[in-house]
Scaffold this motif. Structure first.
Motif, short mmCIF file in Angstrom:
data_model
loop_
_atom_site.label_atom_id
_atom_site.label_comp_id
_atom_site.label_asym_id
_atom_site.label_seq_id
_atom_site.Cartn_x
_atom_site.Cartn_y
_atom_site.Cartn_z
N LEU A 113 -29.13 -22.88 -52.42
CA LEU A 113 -30.58 -22.80 -52.45
C LEU A 113 -31.02 -21.38 -52.13
CD1 LEU A 113 -33.36 -24.29 -52.54
CD2 LEU A 113 -33.12 -24.59 -50.07
N SER A 114 -32.01 -20.91 -52.86
CA SER A 114 -32.52 -19.56 -52.68
C SER A 114 -32.82 -19.28 -51.21
CB SER A 114 -33.80 -19.38 -53.51
OG SER A 114 -34.37 -18.12 -53.24
N LYS A 115 -32.45 -18.09 -50.75
CA LYS A 115 -32.62 -17.73 -49.34
C LYS A 115 -34.08 -17.59 -48.94
CE LYS A 115 -28.12 -15.54 -48.70
NZ LYS A 115 -27.45 -16.63 -48.12
N ASP A 116 -35.00 -17.42 -49.90
CA ASP A 116 -36.40 -17.31 -49.52
C ASP A 116 -37.06 -18.67 -49.28
OD1 ASP A 116 -35.62 -16.76 -52.20
OD2 ASP A 116 -37.69 -16.67 -52.84
N VAL A 117 -36.35 -19.77 -49.55
CA VAL A 117 -36.90 -21.10 -49.24
C VAL A 117 -36.57 -21.41 -47.78
CG1 VAL A 117 -36.83 -23.56 -49.74
CG2 VAL A 117 -36.69 -21.91 -51.61
N LYS A 118 -37.61 -21.50 -46.97
CA LYS A 118 -37.42 -21.75 -45.54
C LYS A 118 -37.88 -23.15 -45.14
CE LYS A 118 -36.97 -17.11 -44.38
NZ LYS A 118 -35.80 -16.79 -45.11
N THR A 119 -38.73 -23.76 -45.98
CA THR A 119 -39.26 -25.10 -45.70
C THR A 119 -39.22 -25.92 -46.98
OG1 THR A 119 -40.75 -24.20 -44.03
CG2 THR A 119 -41.27 -26.39 -44.87
N ILE A 120 -38.76 -27.17 -46.85
CA ILE A 120 -38.76 -28.13 -47.95
C ILE A 120 -39.54 -29.35 -47.49
CG2 ILE A 120 -37.35 -29.65 -49.39
CD1 ILE A 120 -35.05 -27.66 -49.08
N THR A 121 -40.40 -29.86 -48.35
CA THR A 121 -41.11 -31.09 -48.05
C THR A 121 -40.56 -32.19 -48.95
OG1 THR A 121 -43.09 -29.89 -47.43
CG2 THR A 121 -43.35 -32.24 -47.94
N LEU A 122 -40.06 -33.25 -48.34
CA LEU A 122 -39.59 -34.43 -49.06
C LEU A 122 -40.68 -35.48 -48.91
CD1 LEU A 122 -37.50 -36.18 -50.55
CD2 LEU A 122 -36.50 -36.71 -48.32
N SER A 123 -41.27 -35.86 -50.02
CA SER A 123 -42.37 -36.81 -50.00
C SER A 123 -41.98 -38.05 -50.80
CB SER A 123 -43.61 -36.16 -50.62
OG SER A 123 -44.68 -37.07 -50.62
N TYR A 124 -42.28 -39.22 -50.25
CA TYR A 124 -42.02 -40.48 -50.95
C TYR A 124 -43.34 -41.19 -51.22
CZ TYR A 124 -37.04 -40.25 -49.98
OH TYR A 124 -35.73 -39.88 -49.95
N THR A 125 -43.44 -41.78 -52.39
CA THR A 125 -44.54 -42.68 -52.70
C THR A 125 -43.93 -44.07 -52.81
OG1 THR A 125 -45.74 -40.96 -53.85
CG2 THR A 125 -46.39 -43.24 -54.32
N PHE A 126 -44.42 -44.98 -51.98
CA PHE A 126 -43.91 -46.35 -51.89
C PHE A 126 -44.89 -47.24 -52.63
CE2 PHE A 126 -42.94 -50.20 -49.21
CZ PHE A 126 -41.59 -50.28 -49.51
#
Length: 192
Positions: A160-173
């Motif tokens: 993963l690119s080093k400039d990505v510091k935050t990832i948001t995992l979102s679920y729709t139920f």
């Protein structure tokens, strides 16, 4: 008698071919293991060996301890039920296995079948977010008032690119096969 003699010879040849194929298939497993061991292709076979003086559990050498990524968890519900992550965020190193739990509760007075669909931000993180176990892989049926907790086990690819510091995992139920509220309707228990 000539045709019978020919048929017997043919059956004999076929029996030899079948026996040879069986022997080859039986011998293929040890041959494959030996080739993998010699060439180093199958690193799992190397890990199965016990080396005197070492621990049985090998350390994961693919973890990138030089950087930390914050993974945020979001939950959206399309319907009258509660759905939320047990933890809002975790910090992980790329290559490190992490597990978080999501909580579900059917607040309806009827049985419900539902499934979750994931999405990722930033978009480029999707191909590097590897889920090993996830409730989103299948549908679930919840009885009226029933509560459940299901895990999401994941590893973030060190590529993963080093400039990505935050990832948001979102679920729709959402409910499968049932009546869905109109888009824009208020959802109960949706986490932001």
């Amino acid at each position: 008698m000539g045709a019978r003699s020919e048929n017997r010879k043919m059956v004999g040849k076929l029996v030899v071919v079948v026996a040879g194929m069986f022997a080859f298939g039986y011998a293929l497993i040890p041959i494959y293991k030996h080739i993998c061991e010699v060439t180093g292709i199958n690193v799992l076979a190397i890990g199965e060996k016990e080396v005197p003086g070492t621990s049985r559990a090998a350390a994961n050498t693919q973890v990138d301890f030089s950087r930390t990524i914050t993974v945020e968890f979001d939950a959206n519900a399309r319907g009258p039920w509660e759905f939320k992550p047990a933890t809002r965020s975790v910090q992980v190193h790329p290559g490190e296995l992490a597990t978080v739990m999501y909580e579900f509760r059917n607040v309806q007075d009827r049985r419900m079948s539902a499934q979750a669909i994931p999405s990722y931000a930033p978009r480029q993180a999707a191909s590097h977010f590897n889920k090993l176990e996830c409730f989103c892989f299948q549908q679930y049926t919840l009885e009226p008032g029933e509560s459940k907790q299901w895990p999401v086990a994941f590893v973030i690819d060190p590529k993963l690119s080093k400039d990505v510091k935050t990832i948001t995992l979102s679920y729709t139920f959402f409910e499968v096969g049932g009546k869905m509220p109109a888009p824009g309707a208020v959802t109960v228990g949706a986490a932001s």
